[in-house]
Design a protein around this motif. Structure first.
Motif, PDB file in Angstrom:
ATOM      1  N   SER A  96       9.010  15.441  13.428  1.00 29.98           N
ATOM      2  CA  SER A  96      10.286  15.561  14.100  1.00 29.98           C
ATOM      3  C   SER A  96      10.625  14.391  14.594  1.00 29.98           C
ATOM      4  O   SER A  96       9.989  13.385  14.729  1.00 29.98           O
ATOM      5  CB  SER A  96      10.125  16.916  14.935  1.00 29.98           C
ATOM      6  N   SER A 116       3.109  17.092  13.639  1.00 22.64           N
ATOM      7  CA  SER A 116       2.816  18.138  14.253  1.00 22.64           C
ATOM      8  C   SER A 116       2.016  18.920  13.021  1.00 22.64           C
ATOM      9  O   SER A 116       2.336  19.035  11.997  1.00 22.64           O
ATOM     10  CB  SER A 116       4.117  19.086  14.565  1.00 22.64           C
ATOM     11  N   PHE A 164      11.829  24.670  16.665  1.00 20.32           N
ATOM     12  CA  PHE A 164      12.056  24.035  15.091  1.00 20.32           C
ATOM     13  C   PHE A 164      13.514  24.283  14.944  1.00 20.32           C
ATOM     14  O   PHE A 164      14.138  25.036  15.291  1.00 20.32           O
ATOM     15  CB  PHE A 164      11.041  24.404  14.214  1.00 20.32           C
ATOM     16  N   MET A 208       4.759  18.637   9.920  1.00 18.27           N
ATOM     17  CA  MET A 208       6.110  18.497  10.097  1.00 18.27           C
ATOM     18  C   MET A 208       6.282  17.300  11.008  1.00 18.27           C
ATOM     19  O   MET A 208       5.496  17.057  11.992  1.00 18.27           O
ATOM     20  CB  MET A 208       6.700  19.477  10.704  1.00 18.27           C
TER      21      MET A 208
END
Length: 140
Positions: free
Chosen positions: A59, A81, A105, A57
């Motif tokens: 972010s 991540s 998250f 992911m």
């Protein structure tokens, strides 16, 4: 158990998830990913391999780290991540809500048969029917 919790147990991710999901690949330049996130006002997105399996992911925080630390050409795979919590289309909204309470998250990728099929966000969970009568217990 309160009435809203009971309701969330009966609702499924498949009915609330986004199916058109922005995603990146690990070999994409991080600068391109950041520009895309900013352009579409997204705070992150899943990272998938060539087969569509979620491998990470990316972010806002990952992008900020890249902004501060990157020297030269950097890629999504360098800053994403790698620990990914995902859900399935059949996961209850209660399980997802509990996951959001525990996690930092803002979204979970939705995976079926190992492939990315959607995404569910905190906002998506809150989209269920919040009519006045159903939230009256919160006002007491």
């Amino acid at each position: 158990m309160n009435p809203m919790t009971e309701k969330l147990k009966t609702l499924r991710v498949r009915d609330f998830m986004a199916t058109s999901v922005m995603s990146f690949t690990p070999d994409m330049p991080i600068a391109d990913a950041v520009r895309t996130l900013v352009k579409y006002k997204h705070s992150g997105a899943p990272v998938v391999d060539a087969e569509g399996r979620v491998v990470g992911m990316l972010s806002e925080k990952d992008c900020l780290i890249a902004t501060v630390l990157a020297t030269g050409q950097a890629f999504v795979g360098d800053y994403m991540s790698r620990t990914v919590e995902s859900v399935t289309p059949d996961t209850s909204l209660l399980e997802v809500a509990e996951g959001f309470v525990q996690a930092e998250f803002k979204r979970f990728p939705v995976v079926a048969d190992g492939l990315l099929v959607g995404q569910i966000s905190r906002f998506d969970v809150l989209r269920h029917d919040w009519t006045e009568g159903k939230i009256s217990f919160l006002m007491a």
